[in-house]
Design an enzyme around this catalytic site. Structure first.
Site, PDB file in Angstrom:
ATOM      1  N   HIS A  34      -9.131  -0.451  -6.364  1.00  0.00           N
ATOM      2  CA  HIS A  34      -7.929  -0.004  -6.013  1.00  0.00           C
ATOM      3  C   HIS A  34      -6.683  -0.924  -5.196  1.00  0.00           C
ATOM      4  O   HIS A  34      -5.793  -1.167  -5.941  1.00  0.00           O
ATOM      5  CB  HIS A  34      -7.996   1.148  -5.121  1.00  0.00           C
ATOM      6  CG  HIS A  34      -6.719   2.083  -4.723  1.00  0.00           C
ATOM      7  ND1 HIS A  34      -6.441   3.136  -5.391  1.00  0.00           N
ATOM      8  CD2 HIS A  34      -5.760   1.694  -3.722  1.00  0.00           C
ATOM      9  CE1 HIS A  34      -5.247   3.521  -5.026  1.00  0.00           C
ATOM     10  NE2 HIS A  34      -4.737   2.585  -4.093  1.00  0.00           N
ATOM     11  N   GLU A  35      -7.237  -1.565  -4.420  1.00  0.00           N
ATOM     12  CA  GLU A  35      -6.261  -2.356  -3.533  1.00  0.00           C
ATOM     13  C   GLU A  35      -6.062  -3.709  -4.383  1.00  0.00           C
ATOM     14  O   GLU A  35      -4.911  -4.271  -4.242  1.00  0.00           O
ATOM     15  CB  GLU A  35      -7.084  -2.796  -2.170  1.00  0.00           C
ATOM     16  CG  GLU A  35      -7.090  -1.659  -1.223  1.00  0.00           C
ATOM     17  CD  GLU A  35      -5.804  -0.784  -1.192  1.00  0.00           C
ATOM     18  OE1 GLU A  35      -4.558  -1.468  -1.221  1.00  0.00           O
ATOM     19  OE2 GLU A  35      -5.978   0.553  -1.048  1.00  0.00           O
ATOM     20  N   HIS A  38      -2.983  -3.176  -6.452  1.00  0.00           N
ATOM     21  CA  HIS A  38      -1.671  -3.193  -5.734  1.00  0.00           C
ATOM     22  C   HIS A  38      -1.285  -4.719  -5.686  1.00  0.00           C
ATOM     23  O   HIS A  38      -0.433  -5.112  -5.853  1.00  0.00           O
ATOM     24  CB  HIS A  38      -1.919  -2.842  -4.382  1.00  0.00           C
ATOM     25  CG  HIS A  38      -1.732  -1.201  -4.192  1.00  0.00           C
ATOM     26  ND1 HIS A  38      -1.000  -0.409  -4.811  1.00  0.00           N
ATOM     27  CD2 HIS A  38      -2.537  -0.016  -3.751  1.00  0.00           C
ATOM     28  CE1 HIS A  38      -0.935   0.842  -4.692  1.00  0.00           C
ATOM     29  NE2 HIS A  38      -1.918   0.811  -3.833  1.00  0.00           N
ATOM     30  N   HIS A  41      -0.143  -5.963  -9.004  1.00  0.00           N
ATOM     31  CA  HIS A  41       0.892  -5.445  -9.042  1.00  0.00           C
ATOM     32  C   HIS A  41       2.431  -6.477  -8.419  1.00  0.00           C
ATOM     33  O   HIS A  41       3.163  -6.754  -8.891  1.00  0.00           O
ATOM     34  CB  HIS A  41       1.519  -4.254  -8.485  1.00  0.00           C
ATOM     35  CG  HIS A  41       2.511  -3.364  -8.839  1.00  0.00           C
ATOM     36  ND1 HIS A  41       2.700  -2.204  -8.465  1.00  0.00           N
ATOM     37  CD2 HIS A  41       3.487  -3.447  -9.952  1.00  0.00           C
ATOM     38  CE1 HIS A  41       3.802  -1.644  -8.984  1.00  0.00           C
ATOM     39  NE2 HIS A  41       4.216  -2.309  -9.834  1.00  0.00           N
TER      40      HIS A  41
END
Length: 247
Positions: A34-35, A38, A41
């Site tokens: 999940h991180e 980010h 991104h």
């Protein structure tokens, strides 16, 4: 003059240490992916201005790149490569992968309702025009009755300790975004499955262009349409949670 730069991203995870080797639980691995989403991104950002780059997007969209990455962790191809015994290097057995998959849908009806009730109450609270003599407990009771909240399920966050709403204004009237991001991420990952390969290069290139690199240079609804060719559909999220039959 234009100054080109390479994004520098730091991803810091507070995983618990042990007296021996530090091993990740499956939940820890989900957090890592999940991180990492980010992080991607930010690293893949291609925008002229930092205020429009990377995670500087509308709250509706910011959890899509991160939650999308979680899908790859659950795939047998990835688990077989990385989920290995720390002493023998043995691959995770198929039986355990099947159990992990089956456990995903456990309690999803309860969890979806307890979350959705909070999101709807959040939006209702922020539509009140006059807070003089406002009784939050009474408002909560009346709103849950209006929604038809099942008696056997409680809200995940009662208003008095709903930190997402009141410790800052970041998620005020916006707590729904995590569930909305699940609609988006399930729909986007479905594109990889429809391509017949979860590592399909053509689909991955589109995801990089329209999800990871554009930042807030284009409206997020338009970015999704450019990737998927249509608006989001809820069916894929319901299937992901085990709340609808696979199409």
């Amino acid at each position: 003059d234009t100054m080109e730069g390479i994004p520098i991203i730091s991803n810091n995870n507070n995983f618990a240490k042990s007296s021996g080797p530090t091993l990740l639980s499956f939940d820890d691995a989900v957090t890592l992916f999940h991180e990492g989403g980010h992080g991607h991104h930010g690293m893949l950002s291609d925008a002229s201005y930092s205020r429009l780059a990377g995670t500087s997007v509308l709250t509706d969209f910011v959890e899509l790149p991160s939650q999308l990455m979680e899908h790859w962790l659950e795939q047998p191809e990835v688990l077989k490569e990385y989920a290995r015994h720390y002493e023998t290097n043995e691959q995770i057995p198929d039986e355990l992968i099947a159990k992990l998959k089956a456990a995903k849908s456990f309690n999803q009806g309860f969890e979806t309702i307890e979350y959705t009730a909070c999101a709807l109450l959040d939006m209702a609270l922020h539509q009140v025009e006059d807070y003089d003599n406002f009784d939050v407990a009474k408002f909560e009771e009346e709103e849950l009755n209006r929604l038809g909240m099942p008696k056997g399920i409680v809200m995940r966050h009662r208003p008095a300790h709903f930190q997402h709403l009141f410790c800052s204004n970041s998620y005020a009237a916006g707590y729904y975004v995590y569930l909305w991001a699940e609609v988006l991420d399930a729909d986007v990952f479905a594109a990889f499955k429809e391509a017949g390969n979860i590592f399909d290069k053509k689909t991955a290139a589109k995801a990089r262009e329209f999800i990871y690199s554009s930042g807030n240079t284009v409206a997020p609804d338009e970015l999704f349409r450019q990737f998927r060719g249509r608006d989001p559909e809820i069916q894929f999220m319901l299937e992901k949670k085990g709340l609808a039959a696979q199409s």
